[in-house]
Motif scaffolding. Structure first.
Motif, mmCIF file in Angstrom:
data_model
loop_
_atom_site.group_PDB
_atom_site.id
_atom_site.type_symbol
_atom_site.label_atom_id
_atom_site.label_comp_id
_atom_site.label_asym_id
_atom_site.label_seq_id
_atom_site.Cartn_x
_atom_site.Cartn_y
_atom_site.Cartn_z
ATOM 1 N N TYR A 121 -6.157 2.352 -5.224
ATOM 2 C CA TYR A 121 -6.352 1.898 -3.853
ATOM 3 C C TYR A 121 -6.393 3.081 -2.896
ATOM 4 O O TYR A 121 -5.782 4.127 -3.143
ATOM 5 C CB TYR A 121 -5.241 0.932 -3.444
ATOM 6 C CG TYR A 121 -5.248 -0.347 -4.237
ATOM 7 C CD1 TYR A 121 -6.039 -1.416 -3.850
ATOM 8 C CD2 TYR A 121 -4.490 -0.472 -5.395
ATOM 9 C CE1 TYR A 121 -6.058 -2.592 -4.583
ATOM 10 C CE2 TYR A 121 -4.509 -1.639 -6.136
ATOM 11 C CZ TYR A 121 -5.298 -2.694 -5.727
ATOM 12 O OH TYR A 121 -5.330 -3.839 -6.460
ATOM 13 N N ASP A 146 -14.540 2.206 1.156
ATOM 14 C CA ASP A 146 -13.095 2.395 1.298
ATOM 15 C C ASP A 146 -12.743 3.317 2.459
ATOM 16 O O ASP A 146 -11.620 3.271 2.959
ATOM 17 C CB ASP A 146 -12.512 2.974 0.004
ATOM 18 C CG ASP A 146 -12.449 1.939 -1.114
ATOM 19 O OD1 ASP A 146 -12.553 0.730 -0.799
ATOM 20 O OD2 ASP A 146 -12.314 2.335 -2.291
ATOM 21 N N TYR A 199 -7.245 -4.172 3.196
ATOM 22 C CA TYR A 199 -6.389 -3.571 2.167
ATOM 23 C C TYR A 199 -5.570 -4.657 1.470
ATOM 24 O O TYR A 199 -5.465 -4.692 0.239
ATOM 25 C CB TYR A 199 -5.473 -2.531 2.802
ATOM 26 C CG TYR A 199 -4.685 -1.690 1.822
ATOM 27 C CD1 TYR A 199 -5.140 -0.441 1.420
ATOM 28 C CD2 TYR A 199 -3.481 -2.142 1.296
ATOM 29 C CE1 TYR A 199 -4.419 0.339 0.525
ATOM 30 C CE2 TYR A 199 -2.747 -1.382 0.405
ATOM 31 C CZ TYR A 199 -3.224 -0.135 0.023
ATOM 32 O OH TYR A 199 -2.510 0.623 -0.873
ATOM 33 N N LYS A 244 -7.739 -6.653 -0.829
ATOM 34 C CA LYS A 244 -7.996 -5.980 -2.101
ATOM 35 C C LYS A 244 -6.846 -6.209 -3.082
ATOM 36 O O LYS A 244 -7.052 -6.412 -4.274
ATOM 37 C CB LYS A 244 -8.197 -4.483 -1.863
ATOM 38 C CG LYS A 244 -9.592 -4.086 -1.417
ATOM 39 C CD LYS A 244 -9.710 -2.588 -1.272
ATOM 40 C CE LYS A 244 -11.142 -2.184 -0.954
ATOM 41 N NZ LYS A 244 -12.057 -2.398 -2.107
ATOM 42 N N ASP A 286 -7.365 -8.390 -6.661
ATOM 43 C CA ASP A 286 -7.433 -7.509 -7.827
ATOM 44 C C ASP A 286 -7.337 -8.331 -9.107
ATOM 45 O O ASP A 286 -6.459 -9.186 -9.237
ATOM 46 C CB ASP A 286 -6.287 -6.496 -7.770
ATOM 47 C CG ASP A 286 -6.522 -5.332 -8.726
ATOM 48 O OD1 ASP A 286 -6.633 -5.589 -9.937
ATOM 49 O OD2 ASP A 286 -6.588 -4.188 -8.248
#
Length: 299
Positions: A85, A242, A250, A253, A257
């Motif tokens: 990340y 990104d 964020y 994400k 995932d």
């Protein structure tokens, strides 16, 4: 005689207590309802905080073990299986830039538009006031395809500035309407007095009228910043790289995932996401308490 006097005194005391309870009863009921309705929300935030510092939650709500591993995103990039990340500080900076620029643009344009709608008389003014609210009623999701083509044509797709412009355009109608209400509350005599003293129209607006609508400017600024900070749909749709990630995307994400994301990490990022909002509210709560709805006369 003494017994009669004692009985009368007891009746007065009993009546006073009953009257006091009757006066307090509405407050007791109101605070009880408020406590019951807000308790789930309070417990939710307490659970987030406890989970962010716990290695696990027994039975889903009992914290077991203290750890700072969930907060490792503060000093290193998070890696889960094959997923790496971006830096949380980059996302934080992008969120601050997005919310800050949105606030500045919205306040400047909204204040000027509100003053024009309040003071100027021009053909089609009534229709414009009605259309202003109708435009704000359109949901963002209904405009995504049209906005995509526009941003792509202008070369602003996958840029924070492009999303800032879209968000500003969507927010301006309500902002202008709110500021119009505050300008309506400023008497014309104040402006005429400044004009008689030799000030031009701009100087009267800047030095006399604007200080009188500071509560309205504070209201618009606060709500604009909070709206920008919590924005997700537009950023998720029009930001891909990104390098332009924000805290809202964020978190998305982490949630999307394919690998199993630890709840402790997810709750820690959520708490981190809330901290600037809490600090902002503490700093601006005095201005929030002074905000009123603004007038509606002169429509």
């Amino acid at each position: 005689m003494e017994a009669v006097y004692r009985s009368e005194t007891e009746r007065n005391v009993s009546f006073a207590k009953t009257s006091r309870w009757k006066r307090r009863m509405p407050y007791v009921v109101a605070f009880s309802i408020l406590f019951i309705t807000t308790l789930p929300v309070i417990l939710m935030y307490v659970w987030l905080l406890l989970n962010s510092f716990s290695s696990q939650m027994k039975h889903g709500f009992i914290p077991v073990g203290f750890t700072l591993d969930n907060w490792r995103f503060l000093w290193t990039n998070v890696e889960i299986a094959s997923s790496v990340y971006p830096s949380i500080w980059l996302a934080t900076w992008n969120s601050l830039v997005f919310a800050g620029v949105l606030t500045i643009l919205e306040v400047i344009i909204g204040v000027m538009a509100g003053f024009a709608l309040s003071r100027l008389r021009f053909p089609g003014r009534q229709g414009l006031l009605k259309i202003t609210l109708i435009l704000h009623a359109f949901p963002s999701i209904a405009l995504l395809i049209a906005v995509f083509y526009i941003l792509n044509f202008l070369g602003l797709f996958d840029t924070l500035w492009g999303v800032v412009l879209v968000k500003t355009a969507l927010q301006i109608p309500l902002t202008a309407w709110i500021m119009k209400g505050f300008f309506d509350d400023v008497p014309w005599d104040v402006e005429w007095a400044g004009l008689i003293d030799g000030c031009n129209r701009f100087k009267v607006w800047y030095t006399i009228v604007l200080p009188l609508v500071k509560p309205g400017i504070a209201a618009v600024s606060i709500f604009s910043f909070l709206s920008g900070w919590s924005e997700f749909l537009l950023l998720y749709t029009f930001i891909i790289s990104d390098s332009n990630i924000t805290l809202a995307t964020y978190l998305q994400k982490l949630l999307s995932d394919p690998n199993v994301v630890p709840y402790g990490l997810l709750t820690a990022v959520s708490v981190f996401y809330m901290l600037p909002v809490i600090a902002f509210f503490i700093l601006t709560q005095k201005s929030l308490m002074q905000i009123h709805a603004g007038g509606g006369k002169g429509v």
